[in-house]
Design an enzyme around this catalytic site. Structure first.
Site, PDB file in Angstrom:
ATOM      1  N   HIS A 124     -35.605  37.849  11.888  1.00 30.11           N
ATOM      2  CA  HIS A 124     -34.797  37.307  10.807  1.00 30.11           C
ATOM      3  C   HIS A 124     -35.079  35.611  10.545  1.00 30.11           C
ATOM      4  CE1 HIS A 124     -32.522  40.949  11.784  1.00 30.11           C
ATOM      5  NE2 HIS A 124     -32.854  41.315  10.507  1.00 30.11           N
ATOM      6  N   GLU A 155     -32.324  33.316  12.522  1.00 32.75           N
ATOM      7  CA  GLU A 155     -31.829  32.770  13.607  1.00 32.75           C
ATOM      8  C   GLU A 155     -33.139  32.193  14.520  1.00 32.75           C
ATOM      9  OE1 GLU A 155     -32.132  37.461  14.307  1.00 32.75           O
ATOM     10  OE2 GLU A 155     -30.864  37.724  13.255  1.00 32.75           O
ATOM     11  N   ARG A 184     -31.677  35.602   5.310  1.00 34.40           N
ATOM     12  CA  ARG A 184     -32.063  37.004   6.446  1.00 34.40           C
ATOM     13  C   ARG A 184     -33.506  37.523   6.281  1.00 34.40           C
ATOM     14  NH1 ARG A 184     -29.704  40.560  10.247  1.00 34.40           N
ATOM     15  NH2 ARG A 184     -29.622  42.866   9.158  1.00 34.40           N
ATOM     16  N   HIS A 223     -33.689  38.116  18.608  1.00 34.36           N
ATOM     17  CA  HIS A 223     -32.531  37.769  17.749  1.00 34.36           C
ATOM     18  C   HIS A 223     -31.241  37.011  18.078  1.00 34.36           C
ATOM     19  CE1 HIS A 223     -33.941  41.585  14.974  1.00 34.36           C
ATOM     20  NE2 HIS A 223     -33.790  41.504  16.463  1.00 34.36           N
ATOM     21  N   GLU A 277     -30.172  39.606  21.804  1.00 36.06           N
ATOM     22  CA  GLU A 277     -29.100  39.239  20.686  1.00 36.06           C
ATOM     23  C   GLU A 277     -28.101  37.423  21.608  1.00 36.06           C
ATOM     24  OE1 GLU A 277     -28.928  39.291  17.573  1.00 36.06           O
ATOM     25  OE2 GLU A 277     -29.283  41.696  16.844  1.00 36.06           O
TER      26      GLU A 277
END
Lengths: 359, 230
Positions: free
Chosen positions: A89, A92, A149, A220, A294
């Site tokens: 993405h 990020e 994104r 991510h 994440e």
């Protein structure tokens, strides 16, 4: 004899000194645009030619080459492997920063840590610093593109918007949950599974070697989570207990670095349900330990994580990733094999193959 | 829908707790006080006949600037259908969020009340996550003002954070209130969308943040440059 040893030592030190003075240190604690990351990859191979190679394994929509760094000791045999991808993405940015840091860390550890030496002998690390290259470049374009994104393929007929969400495009219960069929939306899953060249690249590369991979980590931000398969609440991974146990171990390792809490669980439990993720696809290929990281933060800065947090974020994430990788390695390789690896390492040292330069 | 005791780390309790964060910021937020959700300790959900779903939560919030944490008890009612969409929140915190910011707030207020040239800033934070230290109080103010929107827009199916201040412009002081026009980008986690809002709000130390107008801006996905917002 002492004199000649002393002289050799002086020569060695001056060689090392000269190498350090010549080389401009790469700043791992700043965000880098794509050309700098590409140069960094080339430099990594130059600095560690005996363990690092670049492999090109696909093309983006805009025809840019997708490459990874393959890192490991060349034993001439088929090896088990660890997969890590970053930057799926675009917005990020902490994710590609982490992949670069990870590579630096394992290469540094390789020089001095017998455990890492064994792991690099028994396994190869395949690290893709930026998967969604077109998207990443687009997010660097100007202030209005920073929060992009998706990738940059054009929308289907009648659609004026660009981009498919690569993490909804994989062939894992594609298009069933947590996706949008509207091409302008940020979770648009594409017109069909693996329609996107970036997703195809991973699918072919990993798919062709799926028995080799012990571990598939996809990086991510943000949210401070370690997500385990599957994205559909009705499907439970056969090794869910193991995934949770190892994940919690990783979260403990993360917390011990800077005190940050990372929550471990399936996406539907701790975040939201969704289909078509690379992680789910990898697990369905039979790769046992698949995680979505994440990274920081919890929403205060979100995607625009300040550069002064790159170092602590990378340090804690490395700890977590290493926990999972070490578990995967130790589960597969018994003590006997570890000894073999150590012996091989001694041989290589004797042959003077090790690199002495810093990255 | 999960009912009864909730896993505090799962999304149901976390989303409801985030709503409490937004509520607390609308009540207590200022240029020098900003609250973040630190942890959910426990949660409970139940259906309330004809009303909606009610969550009871024990959480910790962290004041981001002073780094202090305190516990709060809260109730969130997500209404079922009908006209009213916004959740209703009640919360009480241990120390009543008593962090003394009076002197700093007063100094800022006086400085900008008298300012000849009106403040204007863009991209807080910038692409690298950087915010000029002088601009941080205004970043905080926009987050507080955004919290009114995020509170209004929240449901059990959303999780909002403010991603960025695209633009903040100071307008002429009105009735002893500093007045601002703020264009914010909100990130909604479940849809992963970035939603643009324009806010007109006032602030003074005694009155806190009061939102006068809020307007969602349509975002042109395929445009190379965004439409001009004044």
């Amino acid at each position: 004899m002492l004199f000649s040893v002393g002289l050799s030592l002086v020569v060695l030190l001056s060689v090392v000194g000269a190498a350090t003075v010549e080389r401009v240190e790469y700043d791992y604690y700043k965000y880098h645009p794509m050309p700098e990351i590409t140069d960094w990859m080339v430099q990594a191979v130059k600095n560690y030619p005996e363990v690092v190679t670049i492999m090109e394994y696909g093309q983006t929509y805009e025809k840019r080459t997708i490459s990874l760094l393959k890192i490991g000791v060349n034993t001439g045999e088929k090896k088990k492997a660890i997969w890590m991808d970053c930057g799926i993405h675009a917005r990020e940015w902490i994710s590609p920063a982490f992949c670069q840091y990870f590579v630096r860390e394992i290469l540094q550890a390789y020089k001095t840590d017998p455990k890492m030496q064994a792991m690099m002998t028994n396994m190869d690390f395949y690290v893709t610093p930026v998967l969604n290259i077109d998207g990443y470049i687009h997010s660097w374009k100007d202030n209005t593109t920073r929060l992009w994104r998706k990738n940059r393929s054009p929308g289907p007929l009648n659609c004026t918007c660009y981009g498919t969400d690569l993490n909804r495009n994989f062939n894992a219960n594609w298009g069933t949950l947590g996706v949008s069929l509207e091409c302008c939306n940020n979770t648009f899953c594409g017109i069909k599974p693996v329609s996107e060249p970036e997703a195809q690249a991973v699918t072919y590369f990993v798919g062709n070697r799926r028995e080799d991979f012990l571990c598939f980590l996809t990086i991510h931000s943000y949210g401070q989570l370690l997500l385990v398969p599957f994205g559909n609440p009705n499907f439970t991974a056969s090794n869910y207990d193991e995934l949770m146990k190892v994940g919690k171990g990783a979260a403990d390792a993360i917390r011990s670095v800077h005190g940050k809490d990372y929550t471990v669980g399936t996406s539907p439990d701790v975040l939201y349900a969704f289909s078509g993720s690379s992680r789910d696809w990898a697990r369905m290929q039979g790769i046992p330990l698949t995680y979505t990281f994440e990274l920081r933060d919890d929403g205060t800065f979100g995607f625009e994580l300040p550069q002064d947090q790159i170092q602590p974020t990378c340090e804690e994430a490395y700890s977590g990733a290493l926990h999972i990788i070490t578990y995967a390695h130790d589960k597969t390789f018994s003590g006997a094999t570890a000894t073999t690896a150590a012996t091989l390492w001694s041989m290589l040292l004797a042959l003077g193959v090790t690199g002495t330069t810093l990255m | 829908m999960a009912t009864g005791e909730l896993n505090p780390n799962h999304y149901q309790a976390q989303r409801a707790a985030k709503v409490v964060q937004h509520y607390l910021n609308t009540r207590y937020g200022s240029p020098y006080r900003l609250l973040g959700l630190h942890r959910v300790h426990s949660g409970n959900a139940e259906d309330v006949e004809d009303s909606g779903r009610k969550y009871q939560l024990e959480i910790s919030v962290q004041e981001i600037i002073s780094n202090t944490t305190e516990k709060c008890s809260a109730e969130v009612l997500f209404p079922r259908g009908g006209q009213q969409r916004s959740p209703q929140v009640q919360a009480s915190c241990e120390e009543h969020l008593k962090i003394n910011t009076t002197a700093q707030e007063e100094a800022l207020y006086q400085q900008y009340k008298m300012n000849q040239s009106l403040l204007s800033a863009q991209n807080l934070p910038d692409s690298y996550g950087h915010i000029d230290p002088d601009m941080k109080p205004f970043w905080h103010l926009c987050i507080v003002a955004s919290s009114f929107i995020m509170l209004n827009e929240s449901s059990e199916n959303t999780l909002y954070n403010m991603a960025q201040v695209a633009n903040i412009t100071q307008l002429a002081t009105e009735n002893d209130q500093l007045k601002f026009d703020c264009h914010v980008l909100l990130h909604e986690m479940v849809s992963q969308e970035i939603i643009h809002w324009k806010l007109l709000f006032t602030w003074s130390p005694p009155e806190g943040v009061k939102v006068q107008q809020m307007e969602q801006l349509p975002h042109c996905h395929h445009c190379e440059k965004p439409p001009n917002t004044n």
